[in-house]
Design an enzyme around this catalytic site. Structure first.
Site, mmCIF file in Angstrom:
data_model
loop_
_atom_site.group_PDB
_atom_site.id
_atom_site.type_symbol
_atom_site.label_atom_id
_atom_site.label_comp_id
_atom_site.label_asym_id
_atom_site.label_seq_id
_atom_site.Cartn_x
_atom_site.Cartn_y
_atom_site.Cartn_z
ATOM 1 N N SER A 1 40.918 -13.614 103.512
ATOM 2 C CA SER A 1 40.531 -12.399 102.815
ATOM 3 C C SER A 1 39.212 -11.866 103.382
ATOM 4 C CB SER A 1 40.468 -12.698 101.307
ATOM 5 O OG SER A 1 40.315 -11.533 100.555
ATOM 6 N N HIS B 1 44.815 -9.897 103.895
ATOM 7 C CA HIS B 1 45.687 -9.257 102.903
ATOM 8 C C HIS B 1 44.969 -8.032 102.352
ATOM 9 C CE1 HIS B 1 44.032 -12.005 99.416
ATOM 10 N NE2 HIS B 1 43.093 -11.284 99.976
#
Length: 194
Positions: free
Chosen positions: A98, A123
């Site tokens: 992330s 993501h």
């Protein structure tokens, strides 16, 4: 309470002890080994600014083993990495997920690395809000704008086309170190300093 090792050094004035992270900081090494939040961002930004003041021409290394975290906290680190004069090298040990992966990609071009068994995951931003319908709409618009900003920066940092970044960040997208190199998040997979 976390256990932090202490390093003892001999100096002309006797023994001096440092916690391991302070000792690494003397070598211009910062370790991001936790969730990215306002506290970790403030500490990391302060360390970057301190090292720039110490020597604005010498590279700084950030070792990353992070599950990610707050977008705004991560952007504070990202902006500071770009703001300061020294090049910032990034090295993934373990997992950069992330916002951790975003910061890994944010290192100076040619100075972004991962160890052979490291993993990288990108993501789209996660969010959740409660409240009145209008407040939920406002937050939804904001998270879409943040997603677009993050994707645009990933395009710049990786050289991937926007369509691919949008597709890959739609869900959790895991990469081994060599795949992260092919993707452009890192420049090299390193296994030894030899």
């Amino acid at each position: 309470m976390a256990l932090v090792p202490v390093v003892v050094e001999q100096t002309s004035r006797g023994e001096r002890s440092y916690d391991i992270f302070s000792r690494l900081l003397k070598e211009r090494i910062i370790f991001l080994g936790d969730e990215i939040n306002d506290v970790t961002a403030s500490l990391l930004v302060a360390q970057l600014l301190f090292l720039e003041a110490e020597d604005p021409d010498k590279d700084i290394q950030i070792y990353i083993n992070s599950p990610g975290g707050s977008i705004t906290a991560g952007m504070a680190i990202y902006d500071t990495m770009n703001y300061i004069k020294p090049d910032v090298s990034t090295i993934c040990v373990g997992m950069a997920a992330s916002m951790g992966a975003f910061l890994l990609a944010a290192g100076a071009k040619g100075k972004r690395f991962a160890l052979p068994n490291a993993e990288v995951m990108i993501h789209q931003p996660l969010g959740g809000t409660r409240g009145q319908a209008e407040d939920i709409r406002i937050h939804a618009e904001r998270i879409v704008k943040l997603r677009d900003t993050l994707n645009k920066i990933l395009v710049e940092r990786t050289g991937q086309p926007l369509e691919r970044v949008q597709k890959d960040t739609d869900r959790d997208f895991f990469m081994e170190a060599k795949e992260a190199k092919e993707y452009g998040i890192i420049d090299e997979v390193i296994s030894s300093r030899k």
